[in-house]
Design a protein around this motif. Sequence first.
Motif, PDB file in Angstrom:
ATOM      1  N   SER A   1       9.305  -0.466  20.907  1.00 15.60           N
ATOM      2  CA  SER A   1      10.679   0.014  20.791  1.00 15.60           C
ATOM      3  C   SER A   1      10.688   1.528  20.954  1.00 15.60           C
ATOM      4  CB  SER A   1      11.268  -0.376  19.428  1.00 15.60           C
ATOM      5  OG  SER A   1      12.527   0.221  19.232  1.00 15.60           O
ATOM      6  N   ASN A   2      11.813   2.061  21.465  1.00 14.47           N
ATOM      7  CA  ASN A   2      11.947   3.517  21.548  1.00 14.47           C
ATOM      8  C   ASN A   2      12.695   4.061  20.336  1.00 14.47           C
ATOM      9  OD1 ASN A   2      14.471   2.551  22.075  1.00 14.47           O
ATOM     10  ND2 ASN A   2      14.719   3.558  24.066  1.00 14.47           N
ATOM     11  N   ARG A   3      12.865   3.215  19.344  1.00 17.77           N
ATOM     12  CA  ARG A   3      13.542   3.619  18.108  1.00 17.77           C
ATOM     13  C   ARG A   3      12.519   3.833  17.000  1.00 17.77           C
ATOM     14  NH1 ARG A   3      18.041  -1.235  18.665  1.00 17.77           N
ATOM     15  NH2 ARG A   3      19.295  -0.244  20.279  1.00 17.77           N
ATOM     16  N   LYS A   4      12.674   4.929  16.236  1.00 15.61           N
ATOM     17  CA  LYS A   4      11.734   5.231  15.163  1.00 15.61           C
ATOM     18  C   LYS A   4      12.334   4.850  13.812  1.00 15.61           C
ATOM     19  CE  LYS A   4      10.849   9.614  16.246  1.00 15.61           C
ATOM     20  NZ  LYS A   4      10.134  10.910  16.254  1.00 15.61           N
ATOM     21  N   GLU A   5      11.534   4.185  13.011  1.00 13.03           N
ATOM     22  CA  GLU A   5      11.976   3.723  11.695  1.00 13.03           C
ATOM     23  C   GLU A   5      11.930   4.880  10.697  1.00 13.03           C
ATOM     24  OE1 GLU A   5      11.130  -0.153   8.844  1.00 13.03           O
ATOM     25  OE2 GLU A   5       9.583   0.557  10.217  1.00 13.03           O
ATOM     26  N   ILE A   6      12.988   4.975   9.860  1.00 13.01           N
ATOM     27  CA  ILE A   6      13.124   6.096   8.917  1.00 13.01           C
ATOM     28  C   ILE A   6      12.666   5.673   7.526  1.00 13.01           C
ATOM     29  CG2 ILE A   6      14.725   7.754   7.881  1.00 13.01           C
ATOM     30  CD1 ILE A   6      16.540   7.283  10.343  1.00 13.01           C
ATOM     31  N   HIS A   7      11.850   6.507   6.925  1.00 13.57           N
ATOM     32  CA  HIS A   7      11.420   6.287   5.542  1.00 13.57           C
ATOM     33  C   HIS A   7      12.339   7.102   4.619  1.00 13.57           C
ATOM     34  CE1 HIS A   7       9.019   5.813   1.981  1.00 13.57           C
ATOM     35  NE2 HIS A   7       8.732   7.109   1.924  1.00 13.57           N
ATOM     36  N   PHE A   8      12.947   6.418   3.657  1.00 11.25           N
ATOM     37  CA  PHE A   8      13.918   7.075   2.771  1.00 11.25           C
ATOM     38  C   PHE A   8      13.200   7.813   1.639  1.00 11.25           C
ATOM     39  CE2 PHE A   8      16.655   4.451   5.168  1.00 11.25           C
ATOM     40  CZ  PHE A   8      17.945   4.943   5.029  1.00 11.25           C
ATOM     41  N   HIS A   9      12.648   8.959   1.956  1.00 13.13           N
ATOM     42  CA  HIS A   9      11.945   9.794   0.974  1.00 13.13           C
ATOM     43  C   HIS A   9      12.987  10.518   0.108  1.00 13.13           C
ATOM     44  CE1 HIS A   9       9.462  13.064  -0.614  1.00 13.13           C
ATOM     45  NE2 HIS A   9       8.415  12.302  -0.331  1.00 13.13           N
ATOM     46  N   PRO A  10      12.733  10.651  -1.210  1.00 21.97           N
ATOM     47  CA  PRO A  10      13.701  11.327  -2.094  1.00 21.97           C
ATOM     48  C   PRO A  10      14.092  12.726  -1.619  1.00 21.97           C
ATOM     49  CG  PRO A  10      12.012  10.239  -3.403  1.00 21.97           C
ATOM     50  CD  PRO A  10      11.590  10.100  -1.971  1.00 21.97           C
ATOM     51  N   GLU A  11      13.130  13.484  -1.072  1.00 19.77           N
ATOM     52  CA  GLU A  11      13.447  14.831  -0.610  1.00 19.77           C
ATOM     53  C   GLU A  11      14.377  14.798   0.607  1.00 19.77           C
ATOM     54  OE1 GLU A  11      14.007  18.674  -0.511  1.00 19.77           O
ATOM     55  OE2 GLU A  11      12.946  17.624  -2.134  1.00 19.77           O
ATOM     56  N   LEU A  12      14.262  13.747   1.416  1.00 18.49           N
ATOM     57  CA  LEU A  12      15.176  13.580   2.547  1.00 18.49           C
ATOM     58  C   LEU A  12      16.599  13.378   2.041  1.00 18.49           C
ATOM     59  CD1 LEU A  12      15.966  13.077   5.505  1.00 18.49           C
ATOM     60  CD2 LEU A  12      15.230  10.693   5.202  1.00 18.49           C
ATOM     61  N   ILE A  13      16.750  12.506   1.043  1.00 15.07           N
ATOM     62  CA  ILE A  13      18.081  12.249   0.475  1.00 15.07           C
ATOM     63  C   ILE A  13      18.652  13.522  -0.142  1.00 15.07           C
ATOM     64  CG2 ILE A  13      19.386  10.865  -1.176  1.00 15.07           C
ATOM     65  CD1 ILE A  13      18.263   9.312   1.218  1.00 15.07           C
ATOM     66  N   ALA A  14      17.799  14.289  -0.812  1.00 14.02           N
ATOM     67  CA  ALA A  14      18.255  15.547  -1.418  1.00 14.02           C
ATOM     68  C   ALA A  14      18.706  16.531  -0.335  1.00 14.02           C
ATOM     69  CB  ALA A  14      17.129  16.152  -2.260  1.00 14.02           C
ATOM     70  N   THR A  15      18.001  16.577   0.774  1.00 20.26           N
ATOM     71  CA  THR A  15      18.376  17.467   1.889  1.00 20.26           C
ATOM     72  C   THR A  15      19.732  17.064   2.454  1.00 20.26           C
ATOM     73  OG1 THR A  15      16.035  17.756   2.449  1.00 20.26           O
ATOM     74  CG2 THR A  15      17.648  18.355   4.128  1.00 20.26           C
ATOM     75  N   ILE A  16      19.953  15.774   2.589  1.00 24.18           N
ATOM     76  CA  ILE A  16      21.243  15.279   3.098  1.00 24.18           C
ATOM     77  C   ILE A  16      22.365  15.640   2.136  1.00 24.18           C
ATOM     78  CG2 ILE A  16      22.567  13.185   3.627  1.00 24.18           C
ATOM     79  CD1 ILE A  16      19.957  11.983   4.703  1.00 24.18           C
ATOM     80  N   HIS A  17      22.121  15.484   0.831  1.00 19.18           N
ATOM     81  CA  HIS A  17      23.143  15.817  -0.165  1.00 19.18           C
ATOM     82  C   HIS A  17      23.509  17.299  -0.108  1.00 19.18           C
ATOM     83  CE1 HIS A  17      22.227  12.069  -2.843  1.00 19.18           C
ATOM     84  NE2 HIS A  17      22.999  11.805  -1.814  1.00 19.18           N
ATOM     85  N   ARG A  18      22.510  18.163   0.052  1.00 18.09           N
ATOM     86  CA  ARG A  18      22.803  19.601   0.133  1.00 18.09           C
ATOM     87  C   ARG A  18      23.665  19.894   1.365  1.00 18.09           C
ATOM     88  NH1 ARG A  18      17.340  20.010  -1.598  1.00 18.09           N
ATOM     89  NH2 ARG A  18      16.589  20.295   0.552  1.00 18.09           N
ATOM     90  N   PHE A  19      23.334  19.261   2.460  1.00 15.44           N
ATOM     91  CA  PHE A  19      24.100  19.485   3.691  1.00 15.44           C
ATOM     92  C   PHE A  19      25.529  18.963   3.558  1.00 15.44           C
ATOM     93  CE2 PHE A  19      25.553  17.844   7.837  1.00 15.44           C
ATOM     94  CZ  PHE A  19      25.603  19.035   8.547  1.00 15.44           C
ATOM     95  N   THR A  20      25.694  17.728   3.079  1.00 17.17           N
ATOM     96  CA  THR A  20      27.036  17.135   3.005  1.00 17.17           C
ATOM     97  C   THR A  20      27.923  17.869   1.991  1.00 17.17           C
ATOM     98  OG1 THR A  20      26.190  15.457   1.458  1.00 17.17           O
ATOM     99  CG2 THR A  20      26.316  14.852   3.781  1.00 17.17           C
TER     100      THR A  20
END
Length: 654
Positions: free
Chosen positions: A322-341
């Motif tokens: 597949s040309n699609r990459k699977e995302i791992h939901f790391h806590p720091e990733l979620i925190a980064t998204i929250h800061r941005f939103t």
Amino acid sequence: MERYPFAYDPSQPFISQVSDWVADVFYEVLPEAGFEVRDEQIYMAFQLERAFIEKQTIFAEAGVGTGKTLAYLLYAICYARYTRKPAIIACANESLIEQLVKPEGDIAKLARHLNLTIDARLGKSPDQYLCLRKLDEARFQPETGEAFQHIYQELPSFVHTHEALQSFYPYGDRSTYPDLDDQEWAQMNWDTFQDCFVCDRQHRCGQTLSRNHYRQSADLIICSHDFYMEHVWTYEIRKRGGQLPLLPPHSSVIFDEGHLLEPAAQKALTYKLNHSVFEETITRVLKGEIREELAIAIEEAIAQSEEMFSRLNEESKAVMGSNRKEIHFHPELIATIHRFTSLVSWIEEELALEGGLYTLDEFQLRIVEEHLEMMQLALGLFQDPDHVISWMSEEITGPTLVVMPKKVQEVLEERVFSQKMPIVFSSATLSVDGSFTYVADSLGIEQYLSFSVASPYEYDKQMEVYVPTLSATDSFAEKMSQATQLLQKSAGSALLLFSSMEELQQFKAAIKNEPTCTDLRFLFEGDAEISHLISQFQNDEKSSLCAVSLWEGLDVPGPSLSNVIIWSLPFPPNDPVFTAKRKSAANSFDEVDMPYMLLRLRQGIGRLIRSREDSGLVSILSPQLSENDKLRQQVQDVFPAGVEWKTSLDGVLA
């Protein structure tokens, strides 16, 4: 021109009069013109009568050679003229559209033999047109710019000037540039990150001109599944923005190869987020007079966006096949998204205040606000993996987050199937084990009509099947050996069907080193525009066409296609979309993988026999069939009755 091809009596039901005319066409007009009219075709026509009378959804499963296209066209054209709204013919892909409207296609035949003037116009997807802005960028690239510069110079003169257009002049669609491979085309075609609303060339754009043209059709608008679902998904948004929907009001919809509608619906409901696009969009605000505090927040949002997409990319891993990459939901990733939103939410509130001060361009402000709203919605959905599927992909503009709904049934029910109009699903493969439940459930269709008619061809006399015994230890080498022998036996004239682009590329690299095939010509999907490749294949009997997307719809009768080689059983890819489907199924193999594979396999087999005069061989190169007796039986049941499986090449294609 007469409105109807028959004498209409307004005191009688309209559809019953259409049916009487259809009977005359099939029993008298077409036979006199030399057509072979089949009982299965006539049966299908009169099954469609009920769908048009009751304005219902119908699954019309008709085997290869039934002539189903002629049957649904007769009703669709008459009903379009009765309602004064065109019918939509939605095909699975662009190559199927080309086949339908080509000079020797079904529409042209119908017009010629019935002495009808049929107003059929193409509504191609936006990504099938060049983008003038992207072409400007491509032609100044240091290494490849010369080729794009030539394309730019060949554009119609009105693109570069302000001269008045006297009539519709089509230009810039994918089929105009058949020799460009897919990567070259991607450098100059429209993509989801192009903002047409602020483009100063939109009124000279080939896409815009074509859209204005097809909307005026009186009989038929022919588009892709993707484009129809894009119309459905953007209908309300476009109306709110003061724009016309992509398609005009229509009288009926025919989904040709309708078993493929679900992925098109999912694709249309998909959000794509990209840092470069976010930065380009939000910096438009900085061109106006804004408070310093807001300007600093925007600069900070750009930095946080870059960090967020970088982390998304870091937390993603490639998926085999597949040309699609699977995302791992790391806590720091979620925190980064929250800061941005959180920061974007504050910016949205401040932009509303700035808008009230009238210091910003209203049109530009609306574009920025809509983009921020879309990002907030998509990122909110992204954090709810129970209801969405998400992955990372690599686009020209950089790492891109894709968010897709797991299920599309509710949207389709509300915006498509609740409409009181005839909807026809036409395909040779709509049922699994005689039931339409698999397709109906995937689309959320509860009430429907259905019928199934077999192909009129004598497959036991026209088709051979070869399934060699292969081992799983070195299957690629064994497959190459089998494939080269098969290609030599038929001297080309072969369609090789692959389940993924990786399989195709592996074969492409290996076949170059096969001395026994040096006199054969190979055409590979992706090397040129697909309908151009099909035309080359059809006109060169020694050529072989290698494809991933031509399991359905390819219609090449005659000696140019006498050998179908199926490289592997077409199970769904191991990508995030099907991974999510498997997780939600009680028995993922039986409920997801097998129905998908068997439907696709039936379609692939159907590429071989396209007329009563055709004959040839279907080969399946799969070690799984040697190892799993139950799977072998299920695959064997897919083939037409009476067709014998052979495990030896002796006597095959003799």
